[in-house]
Design a protein around this motif. Structure first.
Motif, PDB file in Angstrom:
ATOM      1  N   CYS A 355       7.005  10.480   8.743  1.00 55.78           N
ATOM      2  CA  CYS A 355       5.853  10.052   7.928  1.00 55.78           C
ATOM      3  C   CYS A 355       4.622  10.840   8.331  1.00 55.78           C
ATOM      4  O   CYS A 355       3.551  10.644   7.780  1.00 55.78           O
ATOM      5  CB  CYS A 355       5.564   8.577   8.153  1.00 55.78           C
ATOM      6  SG  CYS A 355       6.910   7.529   7.705  1.00 55.78           S
ATOM      7  N   ARG A 371      12.024   0.371   8.961  1.00 51.39           N
ATOM      8  CA  ARG A 371      12.196   0.267   7.518  1.00 51.39           C
ATOM      9  C   ARG A 371      12.715   1.587   6.930  1.00 51.39           C
ATOM     10  O   ARG A 371      13.623   1.604   6.116  1.00 51.39           O
ATOM     11  CB  ARG A 371      10.846  -0.053   6.896  1.00 51.39           C
ATOM     12  CG  ARG A 371      10.878  -1.171   5.923  1.00 51.39           C
ATOM     13  CD  ARG A 371       9.453  -1.446   5.451  1.00 51.39           C
ATOM     14  NE  ARG A 371       8.791  -2.447   6.246  1.00 51.39           N
ATOM     15  CZ  ARG A 371       7.587  -2.292   6.802  1.00 51.39           C
ATOM     16  NH1 ARG A 371       6.902  -1.174   6.664  1.00 51.39           N
ATOM     17  NH2 ARG A 371       7.050  -3.263   7.492  1.00 51.39           N
ATOM     18  N   GLU A 728      -3.001   0.362   0.440  1.00 47.57           N
ATOM     19  CA  GLU A 728      -2.446  -0.991   0.311  1.00 47.57           C
ATOM     20  C   GLU A 728      -3.385  -1.977  -0.370  1.00 47.57           C
ATOM     21  O   GLU A 728      -2.999  -3.090  -0.643  1.00 47.57           O
ATOM     22  CB  GLU A 728      -2.036  -1.537   1.683  1.00 47.57           C
ATOM     23  CG  GLU A 728      -0.681  -1.045   2.184  1.00 47.57           C
ATOM     24  CD  GLU A 728      -0.790   0.116   3.150  1.00 47.57           C
ATOM     25  OE1 GLU A 728      -1.876   0.765   3.170  1.00 47.57           O
ATOM     26  OE2 GLU A 728       0.181   0.390   3.881  1.00 47.57           O
ATOM     27  N   PHE A 733       0.953   1.398  -5.781  1.00 49.73           N
ATOM     28  CA  PHE A 733       1.718   1.801  -4.601  1.00 49.73           C
ATOM     29  C   PHE A 733       3.165   1.970  -5.059  1.00 49.73           C
ATOM     30  O   PHE A 733       3.844   1.005  -5.403  1.00 49.73           O
ATOM     31  CB  PHE A 733       1.599   0.711  -3.530  1.00 49.73           C
ATOM     32  CG  PHE A 733       1.750   1.236  -2.138  1.00 49.73           C
ATOM     33  CD1 PHE A 733       0.632   1.477  -1.354  1.00 49.73           C
ATOM     34  CD2 PHE A 733       3.002   1.517  -1.614  1.00 49.73           C
ATOM     35  CE1 PHE A 733       0.765   1.977  -0.067  1.00 49.73           C
ATOM     36  CE2 PHE A 733       3.137   2.023  -0.343  1.00 49.73           C
ATOM     37  CZ  PHE A 733       2.015   2.253   0.439  1.00 49.73           C
ATOM     38  N   GLU A 778       3.109   8.524  -2.475  1.00 45.30           N
ATOM     39  CA  GLU A 778       3.107   7.160  -1.939  1.00 45.30           C
ATOM     40  C   GLU A 778       2.293   6.230  -2.827  1.00 45.30           C
ATOM     41  O   GLU A 778       2.703   5.122  -3.132  1.00 45.30           O
ATOM     42  CB  GLU A 778       2.547   7.144  -0.525  1.00 45.30           C
ATOM     43  CG  GLU A 778       2.556   5.748   0.072  1.00 45.30           C
ATOM     44  CD  GLU A 778       1.838   5.671   1.401  1.00 45.30           C
ATOM     45  OE1 GLU A 778       0.602   5.476   1.401  1.00 45.30           O
ATOM     46  OE2 GLU A 778       2.502   5.811   2.448  1.00 45.30           O
ATOM     47  N   GLY A 793       8.969   6.142   0.982  1.00 50.28           N
ATOM     48  CA  GLY A 793      10.223   5.416   0.811  1.00 50.28           C
ATOM     49  C   GLY A 793      10.502   5.098  -0.647  1.00 50.28           C
ATOM     50  O   GLY A 793      11.624   4.730  -1.008  1.00 50.28           O
ATOM     51  N   SER A 794       9.487   5.234  -1.481  1.00 50.84           N
ATOM     52  CA  SER A 794       9.693   4.881  -2.884  1.00 50.84           C
ATOM     53  C   SER A 794      10.720   5.805  -3.540  1.00 50.84           C
ATOM     54  O   SER A 794      11.390   5.403  -4.488  1.00 50.84           O
ATOM     55  CB  SER A 794       8.385   4.932  -3.657  1.00 50.84           C
ATOM     56  OG  SER A 794       7.780   6.172  -3.500  1.00 50.84           O
TER      57      SER A 794
HETATM   58  C1  G1P Z   1       4.413   3.131   3.691  1.00 44.68           C
HETATM   59  C2  G1P Z   1       5.324   2.909   4.870  1.00 44.68           C
HETATM   60  C3  G1P Z   1       6.227   1.707   4.584  1.00 44.68           C
HETATM   61  C4  G1P Z   1       5.350   0.491   4.299  1.00 44.68           C
HETATM   62  C5  G1P Z   1       4.368   0.797   3.171  1.00 44.68           C
HETATM   63  C6  G1P Z   1       3.391  -0.330   2.912  1.00 44.68           C
HETATM   64  O1  G1P Z   1       5.118   3.328   2.491  1.00 44.68           O
HETATM   65  O2  G1P Z   1       6.098   4.033   5.132  1.00 44.68           O
HETATM   66  O3  G1P Z   1       7.082   1.458   5.669  1.00 44.68           O
HETATM   67  O4  G1P Z   1       6.171  -0.580   3.977  1.00 44.68           O
HETATM   68  O5  G1P Z   1       3.630   1.957   3.495  1.00 44.68           O
HETATM   69  O6  G1P Z   1       2.552  -0.581   3.964  1.00 44.68           O
HETATM   70  P1  G1P Z   1       5.803   4.659   1.964  1.00 44.68           P
HETATM   71  O7  G1P Z   1       4.971   5.784   2.414  1.00 44.68           O
HETATM   72  O8  G1P Z   1       7.178   4.696   2.532  1.00 44.68           O
HETATM   73  O9  G1P Z   1       5.848   4.549   0.476  1.00 44.68           O
END
Ligand code: G1P
Length: 900
Positions: A355, A371, A728, A733, A778, A793-794
């Motif tokens: 990340c 996660r 967030e 998101f 993201e 992760g999306s």
């Molecule tokens: C990121 C983190 C993920 C977390 C999310 C929300 O999302 O990697 O673990 O749940 O923020 O706080 P991502 O960048 O994977 O979309």
């Protein structure tokens, strides 16, 4: 309009004038650890870890602010100095000029080619960059200069790439003294820097990395001189964008095998003057390399600096990545199909960069979180399922006996590390993800036996679900759970899953839903650890319990197993009278009793539990929890909208509700109540209406995470400190939006699910607003810009949703089930929609044919042809595993699905 155009069906695209967009970066990397980012002017960085940056580390703002970028200059007789990357003061100034130099980017998976043309000077340049997919620790650059004028041009070529050669921790701290560590040497092809020590958070250590910047003419011919010290190169009063040695074309006096110490260094490499005739070109290759010795860099120089080697390695690399992306789609919208090609690639990027290693990064120095670990497996199951079984099994070793898990993940598969800083943080959602991934694996493979495989448990200082420390434990005892006799204990995977879900069930707050602890999926809900509760994830745990019960039935019926072996302590969490579920106190007592029992060691005794009894027990828990949520968390407001409250804050107050501009609504609670079947159909309809009213905003790509609370809500989380519409706090998101789509598709709300994905995709595809290369970011910020591109992760969830829901290609205990949820508008002009994918180690091309032009809900499967033969099965939507395994592994098999 300035927009990229796809030029094939493997995501390759063209973009005119890419540098008139800010904050854009492109990834090139390989699996042996080289991670680079490139801007249209070849800014960005190149590194192998937090402590091993060859080029200076960049965050988003440095993309326009940093001058230490890759550069290649030519001094043209009669004109002066010109940067082929556009990174000169003069060219940067001229970016806003109507008559600016023409630039064009052509890029595909892991390669990037930028062309720049100055009609005024009569020169065109082309720079291709990539990191070879083989195991070479190097980033490569091929520079071609063409004379587009009518007369010969005499030029002096110089590659100029500044070294950083140290840890990202030294961006400010120890910045100058770390330059004193530099031992600099010229070789036949360039400059190497071998710092004596490293100064960073690990203490002062002897350095083992050698950094090199080398370059040669197309045929491998060596350079003629070097200028390895920055201060000599830029000259007094100069800069990287106006270096004296280049501007006045000073001779480079340094020859190969000269040594320098204690200065900032640059790979400034001079070639022989040449005359390029009209229409003719000249090519140079440059490499940024990592090694353990001078010899490593020399051997890389010998291997990569010829044009022919460069070209063949580039072709190999293209092929390598395109072979890895073994899912592709064909719908009416070829731009969507190409966009998805990049989405398919994103989980691979996340595995390489974690990340933390592209310019938008908010935390971390590498490594991955719990996660991500399980999410990555989702994408792997779709694309490269071969080694997933072992990976899943290894990952289960991170679970503690109290149902929480290790949060520091080592570099090796299955390696979990105790937090040396002794920070206790429990994310209450963590226990729910392993089951989702495991379920998908079992559905696809039919490998129900996996649940009975044995695995260790993780053990460290943290006990009682993050509430206490085990003072009897120390590092010497190792990170595995021991029995009273000091033996390591192994339990089956089912036991691990049960522990995660049963402990969570009892771990409730005052409203009898699961405690929020340190946060849930939303990392920024991190200020309500005492009294906060997450209704959202309670719903997911409830559904998981129900699904675990379903799998238990399969164990019982298919494997003919009557009793399950479980650690005796687990009995405490079972056999509790369901009436007691209504009492928070009683639940907490049960949990406490269990956690105390396994605080330091466990007995190691195993009991046999009858499958039916176990099924009944956990089904009872699931039912109770869902009913409890339905009864207590369904809220309505004066505008007559209804939805589920998702949270309680640290003052024990319900978070959502209100009306008009004061409405407080969050998407997360809706997603998981829908996905878990907690919401009934009627409620799903109401939720959709409420989401459309309060959270949908087409101008930023669809469904936002929450409404504006207009409060820095310190009794819930840091997210409320963020400006509204960002990250967030109320951005779109992608991860949650896509899980919303997934939930809607699952419940048969196909039109609505499509709208979620389509809004997000269409927004990303509006390049003039999103300003990101193809792929899913993201989140989308309040101005519509795509943020934190690539590493999200999306992507895994999007792949999964498009594959298993939209195209409806699913595993059903190892059989291949086809349940398309494509809308009529997604079929092409020949009434077809197709997907290429892998299932049970076979390649398939699955084509849905909708000649009657029917809408989803109207069509059904009439017949299926497998490799042109009518496939007879009593159930038209299934191809049985027994038939699939007879198919040749080496070729692609066609499945034609005729709809009627
Ligand atoms: C990121 C983190 C993920 C977390 C999310 C929300 O999302 O990697 O673990 O749940 O923020 O706080 P991502 O960048 O994977 O979309």
């Amino acid at each position: 309009m300035n927009k990229y155009k796809f030029i094939d069906n493997q995501g390759t695209f063209l973009l005119e004038n890419p540098e008139i967009n800010s904050y854009m970066y492109f990834p090139i990397a390989n699996e042996c650890g080289v991670m680079s980012s490139l801007t249209p002017t070849l800014n960005g960085d190149c590194k192998m870890s937090q402590n091993t940056f060859l080029l200076a580390p960049v965050s988003a703002e440095e993309l326009h602010n940093n001058k230490s970028s890759r550069n290649f200059w030519i001094y043209i007789e009669g004109y002066g100095a010109w940067s082929i990357t556009g990174a000169s003061g003069k060219q940067k100034y001229e970016v806003f000029d109507k008559n600016k130099e023409n630039t064009k980017l052509e890029a595909g998976i892991m390669w990037h080619k930028i062309t720049r043309e100055s009609q005024n000077i009569g020169i065109k340049s082309e720079v291709t960059s990539f990191v070879p997919s083989n195991n070479k620790k190097v980033e490569l650059m091929k520079v071609t200069i063409t004379n587009i004028s009518n007369e010969g041009k005499k030029i002096t070529p110089t590659a100029a790439i500044p070294f950083y050669a140290r840890s990202a921790d030294n961006v400010r701290d120890h910045k100058h003294v770390t330059s004193l560590l530099h031992r600099i040497e010229t070789t036949d092809y360039g400059v190497i820097v071998n710092p004596t020590l490293t100064f960073d958070e690990r203490g002062h250590k002897k350095n083992t990395i050698v950094y090199g910047i080398v370059s040669a003419e197309d045929d491998g011919k060596k350079p003629i001189g070097f200028c390895p010290l920055v201060e000599d190169y830029i000259g007094e009063g100069g800069s990287f964008e106006a270096p004296e040695t280049i501007i006045i074309n000073k001779k480079f006096d340094v020859k190969s095998n000269e040594k320098f110490e204690g200065y900032e260094a640059i790979g400034a490499i001079r070639f022989n003057d040449i005359i390029i005739e009209p229409g003719q070109s000249k090519t140079y290759i440059a490499a940024m390399a990592f090694g353990e010795s001078k010899r490593d860099i020399e051997s890389i120089s010998n291997d990569v600096l010829k044009e022919t080697d460069f070209d063949s390695s580039l072709e190999e690399t293209k092929l390598y990545w395109n072979n890895k992306i073994n899912i592709s789609y064909k719908t009416k919208d070829s731009e969507f199909d190409n966009w998805m090609y990049w989405v398919n690639f994103q989980p691979m990027l996340r595995r390489i960069y974690g990340c933390s290693f592209l310019p938008h990064h908010d935390y971390g120095k590498g490594g991955r979180g719990w996660r991500d670990l399980w999410q990555d497996c989702l994408a792997l199951l779709a694309m490269d399922p071969e080694n997933v079984r072992q990976m899943l099994l290894d990952n289960f070793g991170g679970i503690r006996f109290d149902g929480t898990n290790a949060t520091i993940i080592g570099n090796k598969q299955g390696e979990f590390i105790a937090d040396r800083n002794n920070i206790t943080r429990v994310w209450m959602d963590h226990g729910a993800w392993p089951f989702l991934t495991t379920k998908l694996y079992i559905e696809q493979s039919g490998d129900i036996e996996f649940l009975l495989e044995k695995q260790l448990y993780f053990k460290d200082l943290q006990v009682i679900r993050g509430e206490e420390k085990d003072n009897l434990w120390n590092l010497e005892q190792g990170n595995n759970q021991l029995t009273e006799d000091g033996e390591t204990y192994e339990g089956n995977i089912l036991e691990h899953l049960l522990i995660q879900h049963l402990t969570a069930f009892y771990d409730v707050g005052e409203h009898n839903v699961l405690r929020l602890h340190g946060a849930d999926w939303n990392d920024a809900l991190d200020m309500a650890s005492e009294r906060g509760e997450s209704v959202a994830f309670s719903a997911l745990y409830a559904e998981n319990l129900e699904d675990i019960a379903e799998l238990l039935k399969v164990i019982k019926d298919k494997m003919n197993i009557k009793n399950i072996q479980l650690a005796e302590e687990i009995q405490i969490l079972l056999n509790v009278n369901t009436v007691e579920y209504n009492s928070v106190d009683k639940k907490l007592k049960v949990l406490k009793k269990y956690c105390e029992k396994c605080k330091h060691s466990i007995t190691g005794k195993v009991i046999e539990i009858d499958c039916d009894t176990l099924i009944e027990d956990i089904k009872g828990k699931a039912k109770w929890l869902k009913e409890h949520i339905r009864k207590n968390e369904w809220i309505s407001n004066e505008e007559e909208f209804s939805w589920f409250n998702g949270y309680y804050d640290n003052n024990g107050r319900r978070v959502e509700g209100g009306t008009g501009n004061e409405t407080r609504m969050m998407l997360t609670g809706q997603v998981f109540t829908i996905m878990s079947n907690t919401a009934n159909e009627e409620q799903v309809r109401s939720i959709i209406k409420a989401c459309d009213n309060y959270l949908y905003d087409e101008s930023v790509g669809g469904y936002k995470l929450n409404t504006d609370f207009n409060e820095v809500k310190t009794d819930l989380g840091r997210m409320f400190g963020f400006a509204y519409g960002h990250k967030e706090n109320g951005a779109v998101f992608s991860h949650m939006a896509i899980m919303y789509a997934n939930a809607l598709y699952k419940r048969g709300f196909v039109e609505e699910g499509f709208k979620v994905i389509d809004s997000l995709y269409s927004h990303c595809n509006k390049f003039e607003i999103s300003r990101i290369y193809p792929g899913v970011p993201e989140y989308i910020n309040s101005r519509g810009r795509g943020m934190y591109h690539y590493l999200t992760g999306s992507a895994s969830w999007l792949i999964l949703t498009v594959l298993t829901e939209m195209f409806g290609v699913k595993g059903d205990m190892g059989d291949l089930k086809l349940e398309p949820k494509l809308l009529l508008k997604q079929f092409d002009e020949n009434y077809k929609a197709a997907i290429n994918m892998t299932f049970a180690e076979r390649r398939f091309h699955i084509e849905y044919i909708n000649e009657a032009s029917k809408e989803f809900n109207e069509y059904s499967i009439k017949e299926i042809y497998l490799d042109n033969n009518k496939y007879n099965s009593e159930n038209y939507s299934v191809i049985y595993k027994k038939d699939i395994i007879l198919l040749d592994e080496g070729k692609t098999h066609n499945i034609k699905v005729i709809l009627e």
